[in-house]
Motif scaffolding. Structure first.
Motif, PDB file in Angstrom:
ATOM      1  N   MET A  36      37.845 -57.564  26.593  1.00  0.00           N
ATOM      2  CA  MET A  36      36.569 -57.992  27.146  1.00  0.00           C
ATOM      3  C   MET A  36      35.496 -57.946  26.051  1.00  0.00           C
ATOM      4  N   GLU A  37      34.715 -58.993  25.976  1.00  0.00           N
ATOM      5  CA  GLU A  37      33.661 -59.108  24.979  1.00  0.00           C
ATOM      6  C   GLU A  37      32.506 -58.147  25.292  1.00  0.00           C
ATOM      7  N   LYS A  38      32.016 -57.489  24.242  1.00  0.00           N
ATOM      8  CA  LYS A  38      30.890 -56.584  24.416  1.00  0.00           C
ATOM      9  C   LYS A  38      29.638 -57.384  24.739  1.00  0.00           C
ATOM     10  N   LYS A  39      28.881 -56.930  25.733  1.00  0.00           N
ATOM     11  CA  LYS A  39      27.687 -57.641  26.155  1.00  0.00           C
ATOM     12  C   LYS A  39      26.441 -57.046  25.504  1.00  0.00           C
ATOM     13  N   LEU A  40      25.429 -57.881  25.317  1.00  0.00           N
ATOM     14  CA  LEU A  40      24.142 -57.451  24.807  1.00  0.00           C
ATOM     15  C   LEU A  40      23.407 -56.734  25.931  1.00  0.00           C
ATOM     16  N   VAL A  41      22.966 -55.504  25.667  1.00  0.00           N
ATOM     17  CA  VAL A  41      22.268 -54.720  26.683  1.00  0.00           C
ATOM     18  C   VAL A  41      20.772 -55.025  26.624  1.00  0.00           C
ATOM     19  N   VAL A  42      20.223 -55.371  27.778  1.00  0.00           N
ATOM     20  CA  VAL A  42      18.793 -55.620  27.926  1.00  0.00           C
ATOM     21  C   VAL A  42      18.270 -54.597  28.929  1.00  0.00           C
ATOM     22  N   LEU A  87      25.212 -60.920  28.837  1.00  0.00           N
ATOM     23  CA  LEU A  87      24.205 -59.869  28.955  1.00  0.00           C
ATOM     24  C   LEU A  87      24.578 -58.813  29.970  1.00  0.00           C
ATOM     25  N   ASP A  88      24.068 -57.613  29.719  1.00  0.00           N
ATOM     26  CA  ASP A  88      24.119 -56.524  30.683  1.00  0.00           C
ATOM     27  C   ASP A  88      22.664 -56.113  30.892  1.00  0.00           C
ATOM     28  N   ILE A  89      22.033 -56.617  31.965  1.00  0.00           N
ATOM     29  CA  ILE A  89      20.617 -56.375  32.222  1.00  0.00           C
ATOM     30  C   ILE A  89      20.480 -55.158  33.132  1.00  0.00           C
ATOM     31  N   THR A 123       5.857 -46.934  35.908  1.00  0.00           N
ATOM     32  CA  THR A 123       4.638 -47.398  36.560  1.00  0.00           C
ATOM     33  C   THR A 123       3.765 -48.246  35.646  1.00  0.00           C
ATOM     34  N   LEU A 124       3.466 -47.774  34.439  1.00  0.00           N
ATOM     35  CA  LEU A 124       2.589 -48.518  33.541  1.00  0.00           C
ATOM     36  C   LEU A 124       3.178 -49.888  33.214  1.00  0.00           C
ATOM     37  N   CYS A 125       4.442 -49.923  32.838  1.00  0.00           N
ATOM     38  CA  CYS A 125       5.070 -51.204  32.503  1.00  0.00           C
ATOM     39  C   CYS A 125       5.100 -52.135  33.708  1.00  0.00           C
ATOM     40  N   TYR A 126       5.405 -51.583  34.869  1.00  0.00           N
ATOM     41  CA  TYR A 126       5.481 -52.387  36.082  1.00  0.00           C
ATOM     42  C   TYR A 126       4.125 -53.026  36.387  1.00  0.00           C
ATOM     43  N   VAL A 127       3.069 -52.224  36.314  1.00  0.00           N
ATOM     44  CA  VAL A 127       1.724 -52.705  36.625  1.00  0.00           C
ATOM     45  C   VAL A 127       1.224 -53.697  35.574  1.00  0.00           C
ATOM     46  N   MET A 128       1.626 -53.511  34.324  1.00  0.00           N
ATOM     47  CA  MET A 128       1.144 -54.357  33.232  1.00  0.00           C
ATOM     48  C   MET A 128       1.927 -55.667  33.094  1.00  0.00           C
ATOM     49  N   GLY A 129       2.783 -55.965  34.056  1.00  0.00           N
ATOM     50  CA  GLY A 129       3.483 -57.248  34.037  1.00  0.00           C
ATOM     51  C   GLY A 129       4.986 -57.143  34.101  1.00  0.00           C
ATOM     52  N   GLY A 130       5.498 -55.931  34.075  1.00  0.00           N
ATOM     53  CA  GLY A 130       6.939 -55.743  34.109  1.00  0.00           C
ATOM     54  C   GLY A 130       7.579 -56.147  35.422  1.00  0.00           C
ATOM     55  N   ALA A 131       6.771 -56.248  36.471  1.00  0.00           N
ATOM     56  CA  ALA A 131       7.322 -56.623  37.775  1.00  0.00           C
ATOM     57  C   ALA A 131       8.017 -57.973  37.698  1.00  0.00           C
ATOM     58  N   GLU A 132       7.418 -58.940  37.003  1.00  0.00           N
ATOM     59  CA  GLU A 132       8.040 -60.264  36.905  1.00  0.00           C
ATOM     60  C   GLU A 132       9.284 -60.242  36.032  1.00  0.00           C
ATOM     61  N   LEU A 133       9.393 -59.252  35.156  1.00  0.00           N
ATOM     62  CA  LEU A 133      10.562 -59.159  34.286  1.00  0.00           C
ATOM     63  C   LEU A 133      11.812 -58.713  35.044  1.00  0.00           C
ATOM     64  N   GLN A 134      11.624 -58.128  36.206  1.00  0.00           N
ATOM     65  CA  GLN A 134      12.763 -57.646  36.995  1.00  0.00           C
ATOM     66  C   GLN A 134      13.671 -58.783  37.448  1.00  0.00           C
ATOM     67  N   VAL A 135      13.154 -59.996  37.462  1.00  0.00           N
ATOM     68  CA  VAL A 135      13.948 -61.154  37.896  1.00  0.00           C
ATOM     69  C   VAL A 135      14.220 -62.094  36.722  1.00  0.00           C
ATOM     70  N   ILE A 136      14.300 -61.542  35.529  1.00  0.00           N
ATOM     71  CA  ILE A 136      14.483 -62.372  34.330  1.00  0.00           C
ATOM     72  C   ILE A 136      15.781 -63.177  34.391  1.00  0.00           C
ATOM     73  N   ASP A 137      16.761 -62.670  35.105  1.00  0.00           N
ATOM     74  CA  ASP A 137      18.027 -63.397  35.204  1.00  0.00           C
ATOM     75  C   ASP A 137      17.846 -64.775  35.837  1.00  0.00           C
ATOM     76  N   GLU A 138      16.786 -64.960  36.625  1.00  0.00           N
ATOM     77  CA  GLU A 138      16.527 -66.256  37.241  1.00  0.00           C
ATOM     78  C   GLU A 138      16.053 -67.291  36.215  1.00  0.00           C
ATOM     79  N   TYR A 139      15.617 -66.827  35.055  1.00  0.00           N
ATOM     80  CA  TYR A 139      15.088 -67.717  34.016  1.00  0.00           C
ATOM     81  C   TYR A 139      16.116 -68.015  32.919  1.00  0.00           C
ATOM     82  N   VAL A 192      15.961 -55.202  23.847  1.00  0.00           N
ATOM     83  CA  VAL A 192      17.015 -56.217  23.755  1.00  0.00           C
ATOM     84  C   VAL A 192      17.915 -55.755  22.620  1.00  0.00           C
ATOM     85  N   GLY A 193      19.031 -55.135  22.985  1.00  0.00           N
ATOM     86  CA  GLY A 193      19.860 -54.502  21.966  1.00  0.00           C
ATOM     87  C   GLY A 193      19.054 -53.390  21.329  1.00  0.00           C
ATOM     88  N   ASP A 194      18.894 -53.439  20.002  1.00  0.00           N
ATOM     89  CA  ASP A 194      18.132 -52.425  19.276  1.00  0.00           C
ATOM     90  C   ASP A 194      16.669 -52.812  19.090  1.00  0.00           C
TER      91      ASP A 194
END
Length: 86
Positions: free
Chosen positions: A1-7, A38-40, A13-29, A62-64
């Motif tokens: 099995m191929e190793k996946k890139l970890v995201v 990927l392993d999100i 709280t701070l990240c979520y409030v500062m815009g991270g909420a929309e990042l939770q659905v990044i797989d849709e983009y 994103v990885g390192d």
């Protein structure tokens, strides 16, 4: 099995409030061929916001590579770069 890139998306709280909420659905983009490489994950805190005078939230690893002031566009670009598809 191929190793996946970890995201890791900070869900603290701070990240979520500062815009991270929309990042939770990044797989849709992302195209299916990238999703297969990927392993999100959500992370309660990546602890990047505690660095004095450092980068600003929200944070994604994103990885390192740390993406600060993360947006969907910045994270997708970092993913493509990490996978050599930029």
């Amino acid at each position: 099995m191929e190793k996946k890139l970890v995201v890791k998306i900070c869900t603290g709280t701070l990240c979520y409030v500062m815009g991270g909420a929309e990042l939770q659905v990044i797989d849709e983009y992302l195209p299916e061929e990238l999703l297969d490489k990927l392993d999100i994950k959500g992370a309660p805190c990546l602890d990047h916001c505690n660095k004095c005078d450092g980068p600003k939230a929200p944070f994604v690893e994103v990885g390192d590579k740390v993406v600060s002031e993360a947006t969907v566009e910045k994270v997708v670009a970092a993913i493509k770069e990490a996978l050599g598809e930029a």
